[in-house]
Design an enzyme around this catalytic site. Structure first.
Site, PDB file in Angstrom:
ATOM      1  N   HIS A 182       0.822  -1.210   0.000  1.00 25.16           N
ATOM      2  CA  HIS A 182       0.000   0.000   0.000  1.00 25.16           C
ATOM      3  C   HIS A 182       0.856   1.261   0.000  1.00 25.16           C
ATOM      4  CE1 HIS A 182      -3.597   2.265   0.331  1.00 25.16           C
ATOM      5  NE2 HIS A 182      -4.299   1.408   1.033  1.00 25.16           N
ATOM      6  N   ASP A 386      -8.300  -8.566 -17.625  1.00 21.57           N
ATOM      7  CA  ASP A 386      -8.503  -9.690 -18.545  1.00 21.57           C
ATOM      8  C   ASP A 386      -7.161 -10.087 -19.145  1.00 21.57           C
ATOM      9  OD1 ASP A 386      -9.223 -11.482 -20.516  1.00 21.57           O
ATOM     10  OD2 ASP A 386     -10.579 -10.128 -21.577  1.00 21.57           O
TER      11      ASP A 386
END
Length: 443
Positions: A182, A386
């Protein structure tokens, strides 16, 4: 029930596929925030495409399914190769966090080209066998994400920037187990990186979004971060709720009818308003006590950051009201309270950016049972990644913290349409009442 196991077939660093700059890059104020130094773990589930679909061969060995190119190559090999290419564009991810020699005590990114730790794994079961990784998990966290030993990967976890595992299942589906730090990327930034991997896996010459580092252009107010919060001992119960699209549409229409036709609200607004109401009623808090919600909103537009900025660009939105008021309010009324807090965010963010908070740290948090922290995964971009096999059926955090009263908002897994809320925000004594209130009109 059988014994389900995952075998780590191979593991080690994947380095950029071409030469990359060797430099040390500074981190922005929010990147450097103490609570951001650590790995966020998530799983991304990809189902095998329907074998019954009409297929036609492609020249490169793939096939066309319903007008789209389908990749029939092993997922791990495809992701590994695309990752190496993506690291040329996102080369800081191939480095590690070090102390900034120019600003002692501050973390920075050493662009060393060491790579991203990558694991290829295989499960001895189908995704259906393990209930598509619904909770409770039938596979351990260690089965699903990279957990290298110091001998395998000498970079400490809190200094590593990314780790990726591809686990294939006997049904033909696979799961991406992701760990990202993070300190270098918020959820939107991490999803942008993984979408770049997907773009290159599908054969695009370069990522659709050009990455922008530009941490020096991020506000650096002279505000000292507050001390790390104390974590209470709260044995919290895990409960999942699915909000159907029809239910969300009904409440959106009710809000528009009440607030005015030009006023809109989101599924996120609705589910956290209902959560706030039902939880407050279930825990029976002192009517005069303040009950709070906190979530983070993107500050990219507010701060005028360039498209492609992948660092932390978030700002806290805090909502507080007396428990008696929240318990007596309708969900629609509480949606209005949430919307008003979101409206105020831009001004509060700019005051922070300009150092006009009187030294107060808006990112400072207090963790108690009256406060709930919300993380919104529904629009980060992970659901669009994808690799040539279609979009994931589900994407979200691997585990929720059972010490902090918190909830995760994410898209409901396919084939469901709507929003899922993963709640870890009530103790056992309040769990049944809370769950009953949440589900009473979810039809």
């Amino acid at each position: 029930m059988g014994v389900f196991a995952v075998t780590k077939v191979s593991e080690g660093p994947v380095r950029p596929s071409a030469a990359t700059p060797s430099e040390t890059l500074p981190l922005a104020w929010v990147d450097r925030y103490p609570t951001h130094r650590g790995l966020v773990e998530s799983v991304h589930i990809y189902l095998r495409r329907d074998d019954a679909a009409v297929e036609a061969p492609c020249a490169d060995g793939g096939v066309i399914v319903e007008g789209k190119k389908k990749n029939n190559k092993p997922a791990a090999a495809v992701v590994r190769g695309a990752l190496a290419d993506a690291l040329v564009h996102y080369y800081p991810f191939a480095g590690r966090i070090v102390e900034d020699e120019r600003s002692p005590g501050r973390p920075a990114v050493l662009c060393s080209g060491e790579g991203v730790y990558f694991v290829e794994a295989a499960a001895n079961c189908t995704l259906a066998d393990v209930n598509h990784l619904e909770r409770p998990l039938l596979l351990s966290k260690e089965d699903l994400v990279p957990c290298p030993t110091p001998e395998q990967w000498p970079v400490e976890p809190h200094n590593s920037l990314a780790m990726i595992q591809v686990t294939t299942f006997t049904c033909g589906g696979f799961v991406i187990g992701l760990r990202t730090n993070h300190a270098v990327a918020d959820g939107t930034g991490a999803a942008q990186f993984m979408n770049a991997v997907g773009d290159l896996a599908r054969g695009l010459p370069e990522p659709r979004v050009k990455p922008i580092w530009a941490r020096d252009r991020f506000p650096d107010p002279d505000i000292k971060p507050g001390p790390l919060p104390e974590l209470p001992v709260l044995p919290l119960q895990y409960i999942a709720f699915d909000f159907p699209a029809a239910y969300l549409g009904k409440l959106k229409a009710q809000y528009a009818a009440t607030a005015g036709a030009s006023k809109i609200c989101s599924a996120f607004d609705i589910v956290i308003a209902k959560l706030w109401q039902c939880r407050t009623r279930a825990i029976a808090a002192d009517p005069a006590a303040a009950v709070k919600l906190c979530f983070f909103a993107s500050a990219r537009q507010v701060l005028g950051l360039e498209t492609g900025y992948w660092g932390n660009a978030i700002f806290p939105v805090k909502v507080s009201a007396a428990a008696g008021e929240v318990a007596a309010s309708s969900v629609i009324e509480l949606v209005g309270v949430v919307r008003e807090a979101k409206r105020r965010m831009a001004g509060e963010c700019l005051r922070w950016a300009e150092g006009r908070t009187g030294g107060a740290d808006p990112f400072q948090m207090t963790f108690d049972y009256e406060s709930v922290y919300v993380s919104d995964w529904s629009k980060l971009g992970f659901n669009d990644v994808d690799y040539g096999y279609g979009a994931p059926s589900a994407a979200g955090p691997l585990v929720n913290c059972d010490l902090i009263s918190s909830v995760i908002v994410m898209r409901a897994p396919a084939p469901l349409a709507g929003t899922r809320l993963l709640a870890s925000c009530v103790t056992k004594e309040h769990a049944d009442d809370f769950a009953a209130r949440m589900r009473e009109d979810l039809v």
